[in-house]
Design an enzyme around this catalytic site. Structure first.
Site, PDB file in Angstrom:
ATOM      1  N   ARG A 338       0.862  -1.151  -0.006  1.00  0.00           N
ATOM      2  CA  ARG A 338      -0.144  -0.113   0.062  1.00  0.00           C
ATOM      3  C   ARG A 338       0.619   1.368  -0.154  1.00  0.00           C
ATOM      4  O   ARG A 338       0.740   2.299  -0.727  1.00  0.00           O
ATOM      5  CB  ARG A 338      -1.044  -0.129   1.206  1.00  0.00           C
ATOM      6  CG  ARG A 338      -1.991  -1.087   1.163  1.00  0.00           C
ATOM      7  CD  ARG A 338      -3.011  -1.137   2.197  1.00  0.00           C
ATOM      8  NE  ARG A 338      -3.994  -0.006   1.590  1.00  0.00           N
ATOM      9  CZ  ARG A 338      -4.083   1.215   2.206  1.00  0.00           C
ATOM     10  NH1 ARG A 338      -3.270   1.620   3.220  1.00  0.00           N
ATOM     11  NH2 ARG A 338      -4.751   2.121   1.737  1.00  0.00           N
ATOM     12  N   CYS A 369      14.479  -5.873  -3.759  1.00  0.00           N
ATOM     13  CA  CYS A 369      15.726  -5.371  -4.350  1.00  0.00           C
ATOM     14  C   CYS A 369      15.170  -3.830  -4.972  1.00  0.00           C
ATOM     15  O   CYS A 369      15.252  -4.015  -6.377  1.00  0.00           O
ATOM     16  CB  CYS A 369      16.133  -6.247  -5.439  1.00  0.00           C
ATOM     17  SG  CYS A 369      16.822  -7.683  -4.501  1.00  0.00           S
ATOM     18  N   GLU A 370      14.460  -3.054  -4.481  1.00  0.00           N
ATOM     19  CA  GLU A 370      14.108  -1.998  -5.240  1.00  0.00           C
ATOM     20  C   GLU A 370      14.218  -0.774  -4.019  1.00  0.00           C
ATOM     21  O   GLU A 370      13.945  -1.146  -2.754  1.00  0.00           O
ATOM     22  CB  GLU A 370      12.500  -2.137  -5.321  1.00  0.00           C
ATOM     23  CG  GLU A 370      12.013  -3.104  -6.122  1.00  0.00           C
ATOM     24  CD  GLU A 370      10.972  -2.856  -7.111  1.00  0.00           C
ATOM     25  OE1 GLU A 370      10.712  -1.699  -7.292  1.00  0.00           O
ATOM     26  OE2 GLU A 370      10.515  -3.705  -7.772  1.00  0.00           O
TER      27      GLU A 370
HETATM   28  N1  LLP Z   1     -17.627  -3.372  -2.631  1.00  0.00           N
HETATM   29  C1  LLP Z   1     -16.952  -3.289  -3.831  1.00  0.00           C
HETATM   30  C2  LLP Z   1     -17.598  -3.484  -5.027  1.00  0.00           C
HETATM   31  C3  LLP Z   1     -15.667  -3.029  -3.694  1.00  0.00           C
HETATM   32  O1  LLP Z   1     -14.964  -2.762  -5.122  1.00  0.00           O
HETATM   33  C4  LLP Z   1     -14.922  -2.817  -2.578  1.00  0.00           C
HETATM   34  C5  LLP Z   1     -13.488  -2.346  -2.727  1.00  0.00           C
HETATM   35  C6  LLP Z   1     -15.715  -2.810  -1.522  1.00  0.00           C
HETATM   36  C7  LLP Z   1     -16.978  -3.194  -1.301  1.00  0.00           C
HETATM   37  C8  LLP Z   1     -14.931  -2.836  -0.011  1.00  0.00           C
HETATM   38  O2  LLP Z   1     -14.589  -1.525  -0.133  1.00  0.00           O
HETATM   39  P1  LLP Z   1     -13.976  -1.056   1.493  1.00  0.00           P
HETATM   40  O3  LLP Z   1     -14.957  -1.098   2.406  1.00  0.00           O
HETATM   41  O4  LLP Z   1     -12.673  -2.036   1.754  1.00  0.00           O
HETATM   42  O5  LLP Z   1     -13.159   0.433   1.087  1.00  0.00           O
HETATM   43  N2  LLP Z   1      -6.476  -1.974  -2.359  1.00  0.00           N
HETATM   44  C9  LLP Z   1      -7.185  -0.769  -2.066  1.00  0.00           C
HETATM   45  C10 LLP Z   1      -8.523  -0.614  -1.651  1.00  0.00           C
HETATM   46  C11 LLP Z   1      -9.160  -1.197  -3.014  1.00  0.00           C
HETATM   47  C12 LLP Z   1     -10.809  -1.151  -2.763  1.00  0.00           C
HETATM   48  C13 LLP Z   1     -11.432  -1.950  -3.801  1.00  0.00           C
HETATM   49  N3  LLP Z   1     -12.916  -2.389  -3.674  1.00  0.00           N
HETATM   50  C14 LLP Z   1      -6.206  -0.291  -0.875  1.00  0.00           C
HETATM   51  O6  LLP Z   1      -5.503  -1.076  -0.315  1.00  0.00           O
HETATM   52  O7  LLP Z   1      -6.730   1.020  -0.169  1.00  0.00           O
END
Ligand code: LLP
Length: 441
Positions: A338, A369-370
């Site tokens: 992240r 290695c970055e």
């Molecule tokens: N529903 C859908 C259709 C989604 O695409 C997502 C997240 C969620 C629910 C849940 O969202 P949350 O409550 O967790 O914010 N990798 C990124 C976050 C990507 C979220 C993708 N979709 C990070 O580490 O911040």
């Protein structure tokens, strides 16, 4: 004072950079022992790291359960946990036990949920490009809802489903709402790969097509505007934009997605589930959505994010006079991408000296290695921090393990659940043999 720092905009509090780690960022069951060390529900954290090795994800299982119950209290049973935030069989079982639904976004997530015995009728199947095989698996398993994301998917489903066994579907609507968050995790804006645009008229066309379908039983709408959103106004806007379309559709279910933000570093605000539920429901009412509608949400991060820490062992301390001190740990961008992906901020602290002042400015880096392999850009640790110490980053329960890789053939960490009765390994550490098992020579 409001600043834009890293991924998100946050309010800078009065915390001095050298202050000890703010305890509210640690899992609920954490305490500081008379020895100054971090304990979680009767377990000394550094002992767990010695037993299971590091890096190690440690979850407070009781906290996840408590947060699941809180969500249930405010939204009724109409909550689907977004499993992309963190998924393994133990997690799926916990979600099932607590009576929530689960959102899966691939055949892989679906298979993990099913293999944990998750009741299929409480599974919501997502994905902007579900393959035929994934759709077949979902239909065969009898998932509760399939969220249709494109016209191509309607075609695919029409081919697969038989009139004798129609499947219940939602339309994923792109409401054209730009949430205040990082561009990469913003999903509700018109220019998006997800869903049917409201502004373009595609949502209307999909509604018309699906209402006439004999194989696909349209029961609701779904939208998701993004992730790590602190502003309840963004959610209110989402409700206001969707309300006229939903109301005129005559459908009964409306899922507003996930996205609620959580504090990662000192000074970032926390938004309660209660306030989130209140503002969604109040704005739904004010926008003319009937009380009989089933209002649903799909949180991921806010359920699991705050419940875990990652423990690392310090391997080297390199001071570049007048420039920076690099503290290298035994994980890195492979267990938490992240910071590299979104410039996200984390705190860091010494596991066996939790209340120590953190007067030394450090950059916590991984072992990859970055040069960009940074976990904490401007961290603070006690001056006494040395090689062999355990340090931890809090709030790593969401999108850490789930986005982990084995870059440089560094195996994915082990994951522990700690509860009031003890602890258990829920994911063992990935080994070189696991990696070699894929190798076909
Ligand atoms: N529903 C859908 C259709 C989604 O695409 C997502 C997240 C969620 C629910 C849940 O969202 P949350 O409550 O967790 O914010 N990798 C990124 C976050 C990507 C979220 C993708 N979709 C990070 O580490 O911040």
């Amino acid at each position: 004072m409001s600043e834009t720092g890293g991924l998100f905009s946050y309010t800078v509090g009065t915390i001095d950079a050298g202050d000890p780690i703010p305890l509210h960022l640690l899992p609920q069951g954490c305490g500081v022992g008379s020895d100054g060390a971090l304990w979680l529900r009767g377990q000394k954290v550094s002992d767990l790291a010695r037993e299971f090795g590091s890096p190690l994800f440690i979850y407070d299982e009781e906290q996840i359960r408590a947060r699941a119950r809180e969500l249930k209290e405010h939204f009724g049973g109409d909550v689907a946990y977004a499993s992309k935030a963190f998924l393994c069989k133990a997690m799926a079982k916990l979600v099932a036990d607590e009576g929530l639904h689960i959102d899966v976004a691939s055949g892989g997530e679906l298979s993990v949920a099913l293999s944990a015995g998750f009741p299929a009728d409480r599974i919501v199947m997502h994905g902007n490009n579900k393959s035929l095989a994934e759709l077949k698996l979902a239909i065969l398993a009898g998932v509760g809802r399939i969220v249709i994301d494109s016209f191509d998917e309607i075609d695919r489903l029409e081919e697969l489903v038989s009139e004798k066994r129609p499947v219940k579907v939602w339309i994923r609507v792109t409401p054209g709402v730009e949430a205040h968050t990082h561009m990469f995790v913003m999903t509700g804006q018109h220019d998006s790969k997800f869903g049917f645009g409201l502004m373009s008229g595609d949502a209307e066309i999909a509604l018309d097509r699906l209402t006439k379908s004999k194989k696909l039983e349209l029961v609701g709408l779904h939208a998701h505007i993004g992730s790590q959103i602190f502003s309840l106004e963004s959610f209110v806007k989402e409700v206001e934009v969707l309300a006229p379309f939903f109301t005129s559709s005559g459908l009964e279910e409306l899922n507003f997605g996930g996205g609620l933000g959580i504090p990662y570093i000192s000074g970032e605000p926390a938004v309660d589930f209660k306030d989130w539920a209140h503002s969604l429901k109040e704005s739904a009412r004010a926008s003319g959505i009937p009380d009989t509608a089933r209002i649903m949400v799909e949180p991921g991060r806010s359920l699991v994010g705050p419940a875990a820490i990652t423990v690392y062992e310090v391997g080297t301390v390199k001071e570049i006079e007048g420039i920076r001190t690099y503290v290298s740990v035994d994980g890195g961008m492979s267990d938490n991408p992240r910071p590299v992906l979104y410039d996200s901020g984390y705190e860091v602290f010494k596991v066996d000296d939790v209340l120590a002042r953190r007067d030394r400015r450090v950059t916590i880096v991984g072992k990859h290695c970055e040069s960009g392999d940074i976990l904490v850009k401007d961290g603070q640790l006690p001056v006494s921090t040395k090689v062999g110490d355990y340090v931890a980053t809090p709030v790593t329960g969401a999108y850490g393990y789930s986005m982990a890789s084995n870059y440089n053939k560094v195996g994915r960490p082990a994951v522990l659940f700690v509860n009031n009765n003890g602890y258990r390994l829920v994911l063992r550490r990935e080994t070189v043999s696991d990696m070699l098992a894929l190798d076909v020579d």
